[in-house]
Design a protein around this motif. Structure first.
Motif, PDB file in Angstrom:
ATOM      1  N   LYS A 187      37.262 100.845 -10.630  1.00 31.82           N
ATOM      2  CA  LYS A 187      37.570 101.296 -11.459  1.00 31.82           C
ATOM      3  C   LYS A 187      38.512 101.339 -12.916  1.00 31.82           C
ATOM      4  O   LYS A 187      38.893 100.166 -12.606  1.00 31.82           O
ATOM      5  CB  LYS A 187      37.824 103.090 -11.488  1.00 31.82           C
ATOM      6  CG  LYS A 187      39.384 103.187 -10.981  1.00 31.82           C
ATOM      7  CD  LYS A 187      40.164 104.814 -10.503  1.00 31.82           C
ATOM      8  CE  LYS A 187      41.205 104.939  -9.845  1.00 31.82           C
ATOM      9  NZ  LYS A 187      41.733 106.071 -10.036  1.00 31.82           N
ATOM     10  N   PRO A 188      38.578 101.664 -13.979  1.00 29.86           N
ATOM     11  CA  PRO A 188      39.608 100.439 -14.354  1.00 29.86           C
ATOM     12  C   PRO A 188      41.336 101.009 -14.420  1.00 29.86           C
ATOM     13  O   PRO A 188      41.011 101.570 -13.849  1.00 29.86           O
ATOM     14  CB  PRO A 188      39.284 101.341 -16.135  1.00 29.86           C
ATOM     15  CG  PRO A 188      37.702 102.290 -15.875  1.00 29.86           C
ATOM     16  CD  PRO A 188      37.298 102.051 -14.340  1.00 29.86           C
ATOM     17  N   ALA A 189      41.637 100.191 -14.632  1.00 31.39           N
ATOM     18  CA  ALA A 189      43.128 100.341 -13.840  1.00 31.39           C
ATOM     19  C   ALA A 189      43.623  99.755 -14.627  1.00 31.39           C
ATOM     20  O   ALA A 189      43.870  98.311 -15.321  1.00 31.39           O
ATOM     21  CB  ALA A 189      42.368  99.145 -12.246  1.00 31.39           C
ATOM     22  N   THR A 190      45.617  99.985 -14.311  1.00 32.92           N
ATOM     23  CA  THR A 190      47.273  99.715 -14.838  1.00 32.92           C
ATOM     24  C   THR A 190      47.435  98.095 -13.990  1.00 32.92           C
ATOM     25  O   THR A 190      46.505  98.471 -13.187  1.00 32.92           O
ATOM     26  CB  THR A 190      48.054 100.427 -14.245  1.00 32.92           C
ATOM     27  OG1 THR A 190      48.055 100.751 -12.929  1.00 32.92           O
ATOM     28  CG2 THR A 190      47.300 101.782 -14.790  1.00 32.92           C
ATOM     29  N   ASN A 200      48.750 100.344 -20.070  1.00 27.58           N
ATOM     30  CA  ASN A 200      47.028  99.718 -20.613  1.00 27.58           C
ATOM     31  C   ASN A 200      46.506  99.759 -19.398  1.00 27.58           C
ATOM     32  O   ASN A 200      47.208  99.500 -18.511  1.00 27.58           O
ATOM     33  CB  ASN A 200      47.291  98.496 -21.134  1.00 27.58           C
ATOM     34  CG  ASN A 200      47.625  98.086 -22.480  1.00 27.58           C
ATOM     35  OD1 ASN A 200      47.559  98.534 -23.159  1.00 27.58           O
ATOM     36  ND2 ASN A 200      47.976  96.899 -23.149  1.00 27.58           N
ATOM     37  N   ILE A 201      44.944 100.616 -19.772  1.00 26.33           N
ATOM     38  CA  ILE A 201      43.525 100.910 -18.572  1.00 26.33           C
ATOM     39  C   ILE A 201      43.619  99.516 -19.065  1.00 26.33           C
ATOM     40  O   ILE A 201      42.534  99.597 -19.360  1.00 26.33           O
ATOM     41  CB  ILE A 201      43.757 101.958 -18.790  1.00 26.33           C
ATOM     42  CG1 ILE A 201      44.787 102.741 -18.518  1.00 26.33           C
ATOM     43  CG2 ILE A 201      42.569 102.167 -17.639  1.00 26.33           C
ATOM     44  CD1 ILE A 201      44.964 103.720 -17.200  1.00 26.33           C
ATOM     45  N   TYR A 202      43.416  98.799 -17.813  1.00 23.93           N
ATOM     46  CA  TYR A 202      42.118  97.655 -18.291  1.00 23.93           C
ATOM     47  C   TYR A 202      40.762  98.139 -16.940  1.00 23.93           C
ATOM     48  O   TYR A 202      39.905  98.168 -15.980  1.00 23.93           O
ATOM     49  CB  TYR A 202      42.905  96.408 -17.253  1.00 23.93           C
ATOM     50  CG  TYR A 202      43.952  96.045 -17.549  1.00 23.93           C
ATOM     51  CD1 TYR A 202      43.841  94.959 -19.037  1.00 23.93           C
ATOM     52  CD2 TYR A 202      44.654  96.471 -17.459  1.00 23.93           C
ATOM     53  CE1 TYR A 202      45.565  94.557 -20.013  1.00 23.93           C
ATOM     54  CE2 TYR A 202      46.130  96.152 -17.930  1.00 23.93           C
ATOM     55  CZ  TYR A 202      46.332  95.097 -19.139  1.00 23.93           C
ATOM     56  OH  TYR A 202      47.275  94.796 -19.564  1.00 23.93           O
ATOM     57  N   THR A 203      39.816  98.161 -18.307  1.00 24.34           N
ATOM     58  CA  THR A 203      38.091  98.125 -17.983  1.00 24.34           C
ATOM     59  C   THR A 203      37.666  96.368 -17.618  1.00 24.34           C
ATOM     60  O   THR A 203      37.288  95.775 -18.090  1.00 24.34           O
ATOM     61  CB  THR A 203      37.111  99.114 -18.726  1.00 24.34           C
ATOM     62  OG1 THR A 203      38.353 100.341 -19.177  1.00 24.34           O
ATOM     63  CG2 THR A 203      35.585  99.149 -18.459  1.00 24.34           C
ATOM     64  N   PRO A 204      36.684  96.467 -16.981  1.00 21.44           N
ATOM     65  CA  PRO A 204      35.495  95.187 -16.765  1.00 21.44           C
ATOM     66  C   PRO A 204      34.687  95.273 -17.145  1.00 21.44           C
ATOM     67  O   PRO A 204      34.490  96.048 -17.996  1.00 21.44           O
ATOM     68  CB  PRO A 204      35.975  95.325 -14.713  1.00 21.44           C
ATOM     69  CG  PRO A 204      35.890  95.655 -14.574  1.00 21.44           C
ATOM     70  CD  PRO A 204      36.688  96.745 -15.129  1.00 21.44           C
TER      71      PRO A 204
END
Length: 130
Positions: A20-23, A64-68
């Motif tokens: 899932k989106p992650a820090t 920030n939350i990073y989304t692929p």
């Protein structure tokens, strides 16, 4: 599709493994144990991946939350196809032969692959002769 360096691939693999989106910290926790980068190094790779269109950061509070933006299967398929064309002239048999001849794939793995290929062909509408 833009080419990724081995380090960028490690970061994307870690992000995909998060599920899932992650820090940044969550991504760092999924990196291989021998990957001991400084936080600034990981942030640099995340910025490079953003610039290449592989992920999107979203500010949530002070992090920030990073989304692929690219699925693992899409990237792996594209990279594998490019290597297959470049190294084996597009012939998967030559690739499997190289793996088998150098002991990088076992007979059990080859048998499992053969069963998967038989099932894949049987399920393919291209080979539906009824």
């Amino acid at each position: 599709m833009n080419h990724l360096s081995p380090s960028e691939e490690q970061v994307m693999t870690a992000l995909w493994d998060c599920g899932k989106p992650a820090t940044r910290r969550q991504i760092a926790a999924h990196l291989p144990a021998d990957c001991v980068w400084a936080d600034s190094t990981l942030l640099n790779f995340l910025l490079r991946l953003e610039n290449k269109g592989y992920l999107r950061p979203e500010k949530q509070g002070n992090r920030n939350i990073y989304t692929p933006l690219v699925r693992r299967v899409t990237y792996c398929g594209a990279v594998s196809a490019a290597h297959l064309r470049t190294l084996y002239g597009g012939d998967p048999r030559r690739m499997m032969e190289a793996l088998a001849d150098t002991g990088r794939i076992t007979n059990a793995e080859l048998e499992r692959l053969a069963r998967w290929l038989d099932n894949r062909v049987a399920e393919s509408p291209e080979y539906d002769y009824d």
